[in-house]
Design a protein around this motif. Structure first.
Motif, PDB file in Angstrom:
ATOM      1  N   SER A  43       0.776  -1.212   0.230  1.00  0.00           N
ATOM      2  CA  SER A  43       0.016   0.013  -0.146  1.00  0.00           C
ATOM      3  C   SER A  43       0.988   1.096   0.115  1.00  0.00           C
ATOM      4  N   SER A  44       0.272   2.379  -0.573  1.00  0.00           N
ATOM      5  CA  SER A  44       1.064   3.487  -0.560  1.00  0.00           C
ATOM      6  C   SER A  44       1.308   4.227   0.497  1.00  0.00           C
ATOM      7  N   THR A  45       0.377   3.731   1.659  1.00  0.00           N
ATOM      8  CA  THR A  45       0.351   4.467   2.966  1.00  0.00           C
ATOM      9  C   THR A  45       0.935   3.612   3.991  1.00  0.00           C
ATOM     10  N   GLU A  69      -7.172   1.147   6.256  1.00  0.00           N
ATOM     11  CA  GLU A  69      -8.058   2.240   6.032  1.00  0.00           C
ATOM     12  C   GLU A  69      -7.637   3.436   5.249  1.00  0.00           C
ATOM     13  N   GLY A  70      -6.681   3.248   4.556  1.00  0.00           N
ATOM     14  CA  GLY A  70      -5.932   4.123   3.410  1.00  0.00           C
ATOM     15  C   GLY A  70      -6.453   4.027   2.249  1.00  0.00           C
ATOM     16  N   ASP A  71      -5.677   3.896   1.195  1.00  0.00           N
ATOM     17  CA  ASP A  71      -6.075   4.192  -0.293  1.00  0.00           C
ATOM     18  C   ASP A  71      -6.160   2.586  -0.821  1.00  0.00           C
ATOM     19  N   GLY A  72      -6.024   1.507   0.078  1.00  0.00           N
ATOM     20  CA  GLY A  72      -6.034   0.131  -0.627  1.00  0.00           C
ATOM     21  C   GLY A  72      -4.976  -0.613  -0.365  1.00  0.00           C
ATOM     22  N   HIS A 115      -2.673  -4.182  -2.226  1.00  0.00           N
ATOM     23  CA  HIS A 115      -2.603  -4.766  -3.298  1.00  0.00           C
ATOM     24  C   HIS A 115      -1.839  -5.886  -3.114  1.00  0.00           C
ATOM     25  N   SER A 160       2.855  -2.946  -5.265  1.00  0.00           N
ATOM     26  CA  SER A 160       2.067  -1.558  -5.222  1.00  0.00           C
ATOM     27  C   SER A 160       1.143  -1.424  -6.178  1.00  0.00           C
ATOM     28  N   ASP A 161       1.222  -2.098  -7.529  1.00  0.00           N
ATOM     29  CA  ASP A 161      -0.004  -2.007  -8.422  1.00  0.00           C
ATOM     30  C   ASP A 161      -0.392  -3.417  -8.872  1.00  0.00           C
ATOM     31  N   ARG A 202      -5.870  -5.791  -6.503  1.00  0.00           N
ATOM     32  CA  ARG A 202      -6.415  -4.943  -5.322  1.00  0.00           C
ATOM     33  C   ARG A 202      -7.387  -5.962  -4.614  1.00  0.00           C
TER      34      ARG A 202
END
Length: 343
Positions: free
Chosen positions: A282-284, A317-320, A322, A326-327, A330
């Protein structure tokens, strides 16, 4: 696998490879299902000091296990990391641990190291007994003809005719039955006559995932503390029992720490099967090693895969989240059948 049990399964249409029975075209529904559970190993523990010995090893309160009550529990390192988890129940005067074959050998080797002078006997019972999973009304009909009553609440057990019958959590009316082969072949045939159909081990594993019941795999040994796998939410940890291996770390997490990762139920669309131990991103994420890991995953009859995964709460709880990168695919999260508040 017990040789007599293997012969019986082959006689009713199974292909048995590496100790696992497979039925072609087997369903995964809840209308009436029979699953051979030989992919799970059994460890028998007996002797007059068995209760006290196991009480000092496992996360749950062994004194609460009797002929009417089974439990989930786990076996940790001194650092509180899980080596394995298992279902613990009684059969006669002995305890039985049922757990995946991938962690069975390690526990069977490690547990006797701590017996010392205790009067405890530990042995592999995987080829001595057989186990089946039963789901649905047809299976229930067969059990009602075999037993004077059925356990109705999760982890309630019944010992009868040298067999142990346990009511399992989850939907569909699930039961776990373990015992000698002649007794189990009789129940199996009675269930088929009532309309139940043979299913595969992956079907039972999928129902465990949907019930939010995790299993440590060889790829996730020492990857989690019990709270990360929600064991405190499914009665797999006792905080009142006293000392056991890893207890200080597990208790500190409850009373002094802040849980940063927990287990979730999800599904994912992918052409490649997710495996236990696969990384989430996740990016977060606050960790350079990823935002979590897959615990267990199985193909869904509706397409894609259903899985249990431990993930950073903040990342969830963030942007998803994977899979693999990261890509990557999902994760689509689904509600667990129990709340995150402790029972």
């Amino acid at each position: 696998m017990n040789h007599e049990w293997k012969q019986f399964l082959e006689s009713v249409g199974a292909r048995v490879d590496d100790g696992v029975a497979r039925f072609d075209g087997a369903p995964c529904d809840e209308s009436g299902l029979l699953c051979d559970l030989s992919h799970l190993g059994l460890i028998r523990v007996g002797g007059e000091d068995a209760t006290g010995f196991l009480q000092g090893q496992f996360t749950n309160d062994v004194t609460r296990v009797d002929e009417q009550h089974a439990q989930l529990s786990s076996y940790c390192t001194p650092k509180g990391r899980m080596l394995a988890n298992f279902r613990l129940f009684r059969l006669g005067t002995d305890y039985l641990l049922q757990l995946p074959r991938s962690t069975h050998a390690r526990v069977l080797k490690r547990l006797p190291m701590f017996v010392l002078m205790s009067k405890v006997e530990i042995r592999d019972a995987s080829d001595e007994l057989a186990s089946i999973g039963l789901i649905g009304e047809a299976a229930r009909t067969a059990l009602e003809a075999e037993f004077p009553r059925l356990p109705e609440s999760p982890d309630e057990a019944l010992n009868e005719k040298a067999m142990s019958l346990i009511r399992m959590p989850g939907s569909g009316g699930r039961f776990l039955l373990s015992g000698p082969v002649p007794a189990l072949t009789g129940v199996w045939n009675r269930a088929v006559a009532a309309g139940a159909r043979p299913g595969n081990a992956v079907c039972w594993a999928l129902h465990e995932i949907r019930a939010g019941i995790p299993w440590v795999d060889e790829k996730t040994i020492e990857a989690f503390v019990p709270q990360m796998l929600n064991l405190q939410l499914i009665n797999g940890v006792s905080f009142k029992k006293g000392c056991y291996t890893g207890q200080e770390v597990v208790a500190r997490m409850k009373y002094l720490g802040k849980l940063k990762r927990r287990m979730y139920l999800a599904r994912v669309e992918s052409d490649t099967p997710p495996r236990a131990g696969d990384a989430l991103f996740s990016s977060t994420s606050s960790s350079g090693q990823g935002a979590g890991r897959v615990v267990n995953a199985e193909r869904s009859p509706q397409g894609g895969y259903e899985l249990l995964a431990v993930a950073e709460i903040a990342a969830r709880e963030g942007d998803g989240l994977h899979l693999w990168e990261s890509d990557g695919p999902r994760l689509e999260f689904m509600p667990l059948p129990y709340p995150f508040e402790e029972a």
